[in-house]
Design a protein around this motif. Structure first.
Motif, PDB file in Angstrom:
ATOM      1  N   LYS A  36      21.276 -67.867 -37.512  1.00 48.59           N
ATOM      2  CA  LYS A  36      21.110 -69.378 -37.648  1.00 48.59           C
ATOM      3  C   LYS A  36      22.601 -69.984 -37.651  1.00 48.59           C
ATOM      4  O   LYS A  36      23.651 -69.529 -38.023  1.00 48.59           O
ATOM      5  CB  LYS A  36      20.704 -69.497 -39.149  1.00 48.59           C
ATOM      6  CG  LYS A  36      19.147 -69.173 -39.317  1.00 48.59           C
ATOM      7  CD  LYS A  36      18.450 -69.340 -40.701  1.00 48.59           C
ATOM      8  CE  LYS A  36      17.231 -69.094 -40.726  1.00 48.59           C
ATOM      9  NZ  LYS A  36      16.563 -69.598 -42.172  1.00 48.59           N
ATOM     10  N   THR A  37      22.713 -70.964 -37.033  1.00 42.87           N
ATOM     11  CA  THR A  37      23.649 -72.135 -36.938  1.00 42.87           C
ATOM     12  C   THR A  37      23.282 -73.347 -37.106  1.00 42.87           C
ATOM     13  O   THR A  37      22.264 -73.730 -37.051  1.00 42.87           O
ATOM     14  CB  THR A  37      24.536 -71.809 -35.658  1.00 42.87           C
ATOM     15  OG1 THR A  37      23.841 -72.238 -34.763  1.00 42.87           O
ATOM     16  CG2 THR A  37      25.264 -70.489 -35.707  1.00 42.87           C
ATOM     17  N   PHE A  38      24.124 -74.158 -38.024  1.00 42.73           N
ATOM     18  CA  PHE A  38      23.664 -75.616 -38.259  1.00 42.73           C
ATOM     19  C   PHE A  38      22.427 -75.720 -38.844  1.00 42.73           C
ATOM     20  O   PHE A  38      21.734 -76.642 -38.590  1.00 42.73           O
ATOM     21  CB  PHE A  38      24.104 -76.413 -37.019  1.00 42.73           C
ATOM     22  CG  PHE A  38      25.258 -76.140 -36.296  1.00 42.73           C
ATOM     23  CD1 PHE A  38      26.274 -76.979 -36.885  1.00 42.73           C
ATOM     24  CD2 PHE A  38      25.480 -75.453 -35.028  1.00 42.73           C
ATOM     25  CE1 PHE A  38      27.732 -76.676 -36.324  1.00 42.73           C
ATOM     26  CE2 PHE A  38      26.436 -75.255 -34.649  1.00 42.73           C
ATOM     27  CZ  PHE A  38      27.831 -75.974 -35.022  1.00 42.73           C
ATOM     28  N   GLY A  39      21.974 -74.708 -39.532  1.00 40.17           N
ATOM     29  CA  GLY A  39      20.728 -74.832 -40.462  1.00 40.17           C
ATOM     30  C   GLY A  39      19.522 -74.419 -39.691  1.00 40.17           C
ATOM     31  O   GLY A  39      18.562 -74.783 -40.214  1.00 40.17           O
ATOM     32  N   LYS A  40      19.487 -73.947 -38.415  1.00 38.93           N
ATOM     33  CA  LYS A  40      18.516 -73.503 -37.688  1.00 38.93           C
ATOM     34  C   LYS A  40      18.782 -72.246 -36.609  1.00 38.93           C
ATOM     35  O   LYS A  40      19.729 -71.896 -36.524  1.00 38.93           O
ATOM     36  CB  LYS A  40      17.863 -74.681 -36.853  1.00 38.93           C
ATOM     37  CG  LYS A  40      18.905 -75.135 -35.872  1.00 38.93           C
ATOM     38  CD  LYS A  40      18.193 -76.210 -35.367  1.00 38.93           C
ATOM     39  CE  LYS A  40      18.973 -76.965 -34.264  1.00 38.93           C
ATOM     40  NZ  LYS A  40      18.603 -78.254 -33.517  1.00 38.93           N
TER      41      LYS A  40
END
Length: 378
Positions: A268-272
């Motif tokens: 996950k990056t930036f919440g997704k």
């Protein structure tokens, strides 16, 4: 035009996949790290009938069609390209015998491979004659009922463990490719010496050595074809083997694609999950598209052989496209993993190292382009 595998082919595919999943993959990292010969894995392959696939059944082999062999090759290289190379090396070495030997020679030189696990090596490449085969320096001088071979071969797969060698040597350097002749050297005769295993970047599970021939005597009965026919035998052999090496690329690329999809679904990056980022989606879409395209090209090149047709152009299409594709897909897989992709604890850096060799061996990607251009302009 039929694109589905038969029921028998699907069963063969599943058997090879199970072998790679349960036998090869659990030990692949170990053999890559230690660069040791995976004899135990090859013994299992022998028991399952995944070794000596090209040898016809009447001589004790498995006798698979060319298309069936590519199906197996994809699954083997999906498990580990180094192990796959070690397995397929027997078929490469025995192809000149299958294609050009007499009936007596086939029975004598092929039959014993069904009796127990043993290895054979294809000896064409030399320090000064890789892509430029006509510059071969290894010589064969006839003395009565024997030939005396002198010279050196390099990058010989399974050479340190082989009990039979298919050797190309020239009977007359002045004749260039027209002097090249094919011989089978049995056992480890006097004058044959083997170097240490090469410390390679990738496909480290495959044994790669150099050989030196110093007055090695070979009976005339072990000459395959006539004097001067070796070049055409070698080229026909490579036409037959290119679909297999092309499919090694497909197996590597498929593994890289599957690892990338799994990782991108979890990371996950930036919440997704990163698979929801379009940049990653596009990379994975290209990986899948090109892997499938390479598989179809390779299937066609193998199918042509099964129809008794010449496949020089199509096999070069397949080998060149697939090798370059696998290098790109494996490199993109490392990119999908980011910093973790560069660490040996994760699986994709090995795939990138393994893929590179396929752009080099059995005809570089540049040589394949030369073959393609030559075929197109005929």
């Amino acid at each position: 035009m039929e694109f589905e595998l038969t029921e028998d082919q699907r069963a063969l595919q599943q058997a090879a996949r199970k072998y790679s999943r349960e036998v090869v993959r659990p030990k692949a990292a170990h053999y890559d790290e230690t660069a040791t010969f995976p004899r135990d894995l090859l013994a299992t392959a022998f028991e399952l009938g995944l070794l000596n696939m090209a040898i016809p059944a009447e001589y004790g082999g498995v006798g698979l069609s060319h298309l069936d062999q590519t199906i197996v090759a994809e699954e083997l290289s999906w498990g580990c390209a180094g192990v796959a190379t070690s397995i397929i090396a027997n078929d490469l070495a025995n192809l000149p015998i299958i294609l050009a030997a007499t009936e007596e020679q086939k029975k004598r030189l092929l039959g014993h491979f069904a009796e127990r696990l043993k290895f054979s090596s294809f000896c064409l490449t030399e320090p000064e004659a890789g892509s430029d085969v006509a510059n071969m320096q290894t010589t064969a001088r006839r003395e009565g009922d024997e030939y005396v071979i002198n010279g050196a071969k390099c990058f010989i797969t399974n050479g340190g463990h082989a009990e039979q060698y298919t050797v190309f040597a020239t009977v007359d350097k002045a004749k260039k490719h027209k002097g090249i002749t094919c011989f089978v050297v049995e056992g480890r005769p006097k004058g044959l010496s083997v170097s240490k295993h090469e410390n390679k970047m990738g496909q480290r599970a495959s044994d790669t050595v150099s050989l030196t021939f110093e007055d090695v005597r070979v009976p005339v009965a072990n000459r395959i074809g006539e004097e001067g026919q070796g070049f055409s035998i070698a080229m026909a052999t490579l036409d037959n083997s290119r679909p297999l090496t092309a499919m090694f690329s497909v197996g590597i690329a498929r593994a890289a694609l599957e690892h990338s999809m799994e990782y991108a679904s979890q990371r996950k990056t930036f919440g997704k999950p990163i698979i929801e980022h379009q940049a990653i989606q596009f990379m994975i879409a290209d990986m899948a598209m090109n892997t499938h395209a390479a598989r179809m090209l390779t299937y066609e090149s193998a199918w042509l052989l099964d129809q008794g047709k010449r496949n020089s152009l199509q096999s070069s299409y397949a080998k060149c496209f697939a090798a370059d594709m696998a290098m790109k897909v494996a490199t993109d897989a490392v990119q999908v993993y980011g910093g973790y992709g560069y660490i040996k604890e994760y699986p994709v850096e090995k795939l990138m190292r393994d893929a590179k060799l396929i752009q080099v061996y059995e005809g570089t990607s540049q040589v394949q382009r030369l073959v393609i251009a030559k075929e197109l302009f005929k």
